[in-house]
Design a protein around this motif. Structure first.
Motif, PDB file in Angstrom:
ATOM      1  N   HIS A   6       2.997   2.309  -4.701  1.00 46.92           N
ATOM      2  CA  HIS A   6       1.861   3.186  -4.420  1.00 46.92           C
ATOM      3  C   HIS A   6       2.007   4.486  -5.223  1.00 46.92           C
ATOM      4  O   HIS A   6       2.504   5.487  -4.725  1.00 46.92           O
ATOM      5  CB  HIS A   6       1.778   3.484  -2.917  1.00 46.92           C
ATOM      6  N   GLU A   7       1.574   4.434  -6.476  1.00 48.88           N
ATOM      7  CA  GLU A   7       1.698   5.596  -7.364  1.00 48.88           C
ATOM      8  C   GLU A   7       1.019   6.836  -6.808  1.00 48.88           C
ATOM      9  O   GLU A   7       1.459   7.954  -7.073  1.00 48.88           O
ATOM     10  CB  GLU A   7       1.118   5.284  -8.741  1.00 48.88           C
ATOM     11  N   SER A   8      -0.040   6.659  -6.044  1.00 48.71           N
ATOM     12  CA  SER A   8      -0.762   7.822  -5.520  1.00 48.71           C
ATOM     13  C   SER A   8       0.134   8.677  -4.625  1.00 48.71           C
ATOM     14  O   SER A   8      -0.083   9.889  -4.508  1.00 48.71           O
ATOM     15  CB  SER A   8      -2.017   7.389  -4.756  1.00 48.71           C
ATOM     16  N   LEU A   9       1.152   8.072  -4.013  1.00 48.54           N
ATOM     17  CA  LEU A   9       2.065   8.828  -3.150  1.00 48.54           C
ATOM     18  C   LEU A   9       3.058   9.670  -3.944  1.00 48.54           C
ATOM     19  O   LEU A   9       3.710  10.542  -3.378  1.00 48.54           O
ATOM     20  CB  LEU A   9       2.828   7.880  -2.222  1.00 48.54           C
ATOM     21  N   HIS A  88      -5.502  13.358   1.807  1.00 50.10           N
ATOM     22  CA  HIS A  88      -6.651  12.514   1.492  1.00 50.10           C
ATOM     23  C   HIS A  88      -6.845  12.289  -0.001  1.00 50.10           C
ATOM     24  O   HIS A  88      -7.576  11.391  -0.403  1.00 50.10           O
ATOM     25  CB  HIS A  88      -7.939  13.085   2.111  1.00 50.10           C
ATOM     26  N   ILE A  89      -6.156  13.055  -0.846  1.00 48.59           N
ATOM     27  CA  ILE A  89      -6.232  12.813  -2.289  1.00 48.59           C
ATOM     28  C   ILE A  89      -5.503  11.522  -2.667  1.00 48.59           C
ATOM     29  O   ILE A  89      -5.775  10.920  -3.686  1.00 48.59           O
ATOM     30  CB  ILE A  89      -5.684  14.021  -3.087  1.00 48.59           C
ATOM     31  N   ALA A  90      -4.575  11.084  -1.790  1.00 50.76           N
ATOM     32  CA  ALA A  90      -3.755   9.909  -2.087  1.00 50.76           C
ATOM     33  C   ALA A  90      -4.153   8.675  -1.284  1.00 50.76           C
ATOM     34  O   ALA A  90      -3.766   7.564  -1.644  1.00 50.76           O
ATOM     35  CB  ALA A  90      -2.288  10.226  -1.823  1.00 50.76           C
ATOM     36  N   ALA A  91      -4.882   8.842  -0.209  1.00 51.69           N
ATOM     37  CA  ALA A  91      -5.245   7.689   0.620  1.00 51.69           C
ATOM     38  C   ALA A  91      -6.536   7.981   1.365  1.00 51.69           C
ATOM     39  O   ALA A  91      -6.790   9.118   1.755  1.00 51.69           O
ATOM     40  CB  ALA A  91      -4.127   7.375   1.609  1.00 51.69           C
ATOM     41  N   ASP A  92      -7.314   6.943   1.539  1.00 49.70           N
ATOM     42  CA  ASP A  92      -8.548   7.065   2.313  1.00 49.70           C
ATOM     43  C   ASP A  92      -8.569   5.944   3.349  1.00 49.70           C
ATOM     44  O   ASP A  92      -7.601   5.205   3.498  1.00 49.70           O
ATOM     45  CB  ASP A  92      -9.776   7.021   1.406  1.00 49.70           C
ATOM     46  N   GLY A  93      -9.659   5.822   4.061  1.00 47.33           N
ATOM     47  CA  GLY A  93      -9.758   4.815   5.107  1.00 47.33           C
ATOM     48  C   GLY A  93      -9.506   3.403   4.602  1.00 47.33           C
ATOM     49  O   GLY A  93      -8.874   2.594   5.280  1.00 47.33           O
ATOM     50  N   PHE A  94      -9.971   3.086   3.410  1.00 41.45           N
ATOM     51  CA  PHE A  94      -9.790   1.748   2.852  1.00 41.45           C
ATOM     52  C   PHE A  94      -8.345   1.502   2.448  1.00 41.45           C
ATOM     53  O   PHE A  94      -7.780   0.452   2.735  1.00 41.45           O
ATOM     54  CB  PHE A  94     -10.716   1.535   1.652  1.00 41.45           C
ATOM     55  N   SER A  95      -7.721   2.466   1.782  1.00 44.44           N
ATOM     56  CA  SER A  95      -6.366   2.259   1.270  1.00 44.44           C
ATOM     57  C   SER A  95      -5.289   2.381   2.345  1.00 44.44           C
ATOM     58  O   SER A  95      -4.157   1.952   2.141  1.00 44.44           O
ATOM     59  CB  SER A  95      -6.068   3.244   0.135  1.00 44.44           C
ATOM     60  N   MET A  96      -5.633   2.946   3.507  1.00 49.64           N
ATOM     61  CA  MET A  96      -4.628   3.077   4.571  1.00 49.64           C
ATOM     62  C   MET A  96      -4.208   1.723   5.130  1.00 49.64           C
ATOM     63  O   MET A  96      -3.082   1.567   5.588  1.00 49.64           O
ATOM     64  CB  MET A  96      -5.145   3.981   5.696  1.00 49.64           C
ATOM     65  N   GLY A  97      -5.071   0.721   5.094  1.00 48.53           N
ATOM     66  CA  GLY A  97      -4.707  -0.619   5.572  1.00 48.53           C
ATOM     67  C   GLY A  97      -3.549  -1.207   4.785  1.00 48.53           C
ATOM     68  O   GLY A  97      -2.499  -1.530   5.355  1.00 48.53           O
ATOM     69  N   LEU A  99      -1.534   0.302   2.705  1.00 44.89           N
ATOM     70  CA  LEU A  99      -0.392   1.226   2.782  1.00 44.89           C
ATOM     71  C   LEU A  99       0.356   1.058   4.100  1.00 44.89           C
ATOM     72  O   LEU A  99       1.589   0.961   4.117  1.00 44.89           O
ATOM     73  CB  LEU A  99      -0.862   2.665   2.602  1.00 44.89           C
ATOM     74  N   THR A 100      -0.374   0.979   5.206  1.00 40.24           N
ATOM     75  CA  THR A 100       0.248   0.800   6.507  1.00 40.24           C
ATOM     76  C   THR A 100       1.011  -0.510   6.587  1.00 40.24           C
ATOM     77  O   THR A 100       2.137  -0.564   7.082  1.00 40.24           O
ATOM     78  CB  THR A 100      -0.808   0.885   7.623  1.00 40.24           C
ATOM     79  N   ARG A 101       0.425  -1.589   6.072  1.00 45.42           N
ATOM     80  CA  ARG A 101       1.123  -2.884   6.078  1.00 45.42           C
ATOM     81  C   ARG A 101       2.420  -2.796   5.286  1.00 45.42           C
ATOM     82  O   ARG A 101       3.453  -3.317   5.711  1.00 45.42           O
ATOM     83  CB  ARG A 101       0.223  -3.972   5.511  1.00 45.42           C
ATOM     84  N   ASP A 102       2.393  -2.155   4.111  1.00 46.88           N
ATOM     85  CA  ASP A 102       3.597  -2.021   3.303  1.00 46.88           C
ATOM     86  C   ASP A 102       4.660  -1.187   4.006  1.00 46.88           C
ATOM     87  O   ASP A 102       5.854  -1.492   3.960  1.00 46.88           O
ATOM     88  CB  ASP A 102       3.263  -1.407   1.939  1.00 46.88           C
ATOM     89  N   ILE A 103       4.247  -0.117   4.661  1.00 49.00           N
ATOM     90  CA  ILE A 103       5.198   0.747   5.367  1.00 49.00           C
ATOM     91  C   ILE A 103       5.830   0.008   6.541  1.00 49.00           C
ATOM     92  O   ILE A 103       7.045   0.037   6.730  1.00 49.00           O
ATOM     93  CB  ILE A 103       4.515   2.049   5.832  1.00 49.00           C
ATOM     94  N   VAL A 104       5.017  -0.695   7.316  1.00 55.00           N
ATOM     95  CA  VAL A 104       5.540  -1.448   8.456  1.00 55.00           C
ATOM     96  C   VAL A 104       6.512  -2.526   7.987  1.00 55.00           C
ATOM     97  O   VAL A 104       7.579  -2.713   8.566  1.00 55.00           O
ATOM     98  CB  VAL A 104       4.380  -2.044   9.287  1.00 55.00           C
ATOM     99  N   SER A 105       6.174  -3.200   6.911  1.00 51.62           N
ATOM    100  CA  SER A 105       7.056  -4.239   6.370  1.00 51.62           C
ATOM    101  C   SER A 105       8.378  -3.640   5.887  1.00 51.62           C
ATOM    102  O   SER A 105       9.455  -4.159   6.178  1.00 51.62           O
ATOM    103  CB  SER A 105       6.338  -4.960   5.212  1.00 51.62           C
ATOM    104  N   ALA A 106       8.297  -2.538   5.173  1.00 52.95           N
ATOM    105  CA  ALA A 106       9.514  -1.878   4.674  1.00 52.95           C
ATOM    106  C   ALA A 106      10.349  -1.321   5.822  1.00 52.95           C
ATOM    107  O   ALA A 106      11.581  -1.415   5.806  1.00 52.95           O
ATOM    108  CB  ALA A 106       9.144  -0.757   3.706  1.00 52.95           C
ATOM    109  N   TYR A 107       9.699  -0.772   6.831  1.00 53.37           N
ATOM    110  CA  TYR A 107      10.411  -0.192   7.968  1.00 53.37           C
ATOM    111  C   TYR A 107      11.144  -1.273   8.760  1.00 53.37           C
ATOM    112  O   TYR A 107      12.272  -1.085   9.189  1.00 53.37           O
ATOM    113  CB  TYR A 107       9.435   0.574   8.868  1.00 53.37           C
ATOM    114  N   ALA A 108      10.488  -2.427   8.910  1.00 57.49           N
ATOM    115  CA  ALA A 108      11.118  -3.541   9.646  1.00 57.49           C
ATOM    116  C   ALA A 108      12.336  -4.034   8.898  1.00 57.49           C
ATOM    117  O   ALA A 108      13.335  -4.413   9.465  1.00 57.49           O
ATOM    118  CB  ALA A 108      10.109  -4.666   9.854  1.00 57.49           C
TER     119      ALA A 108
END
Length: 108
Positions: A6-9, A88-97, A99-108
């Motif tokens: 996620h380059e935007s981060l 909000h410059i790096a993520a919006d409502g569409f991209s949060m899905g 991003l959230t899946r990737d974070i949850v997967s990495a956290y697990a």
């Protein structure tokens, strides 16, 4: 892993001679410190609010921050709470899905 995909981060937006541009930083320059910070359960919301309420200067800082809290009950860590804030410059409502899946997967 998440920052690599996620380059935007890891993008900052510096201003040079009045002209802004995007600068994508290498992953190793933006890895957050996720050392668990002990916090009493009764203080968790206040501590999370501090993290969420702090502004971003995207000209010099990446547009996300993270803090890992070790919630304590009578002196022992019972659970962890990961607080993530994304500008909000790096993520919006569409991209949060995704991003959230990737974070949850990495956290697990």
């Amino acid at each position: 892993d998440v920052l690599g995909r996620h380059e935007s981060l890891r993008t900052i937006y510096p201003d040079v001679d009045g002209v802004g541009y995007q600068q994508v930083l290498p992953v190793d320059e933006v890895v957050p410190d996720l050392t668990p910070v002990p916090v009493a359960e009764s203080d968790l919301i206040a501590r999370a609010t501090e993290i969420v309420g702090t502004g971003f200067d995207v000209t010099t800082q990446v547009p996300f921050r993270a803090r890992l809290f070790a919630v304590t009950e009578t002196g022992t860590a019972a659970e962890h709470v990961l607080v993530l804030v994304v500008h909000h410059i790096a993520a919006d409502g569409f991209s949060m899905g995704p991003l959230t899946r990737d974070i949850v997967s990495a956290y697990a």
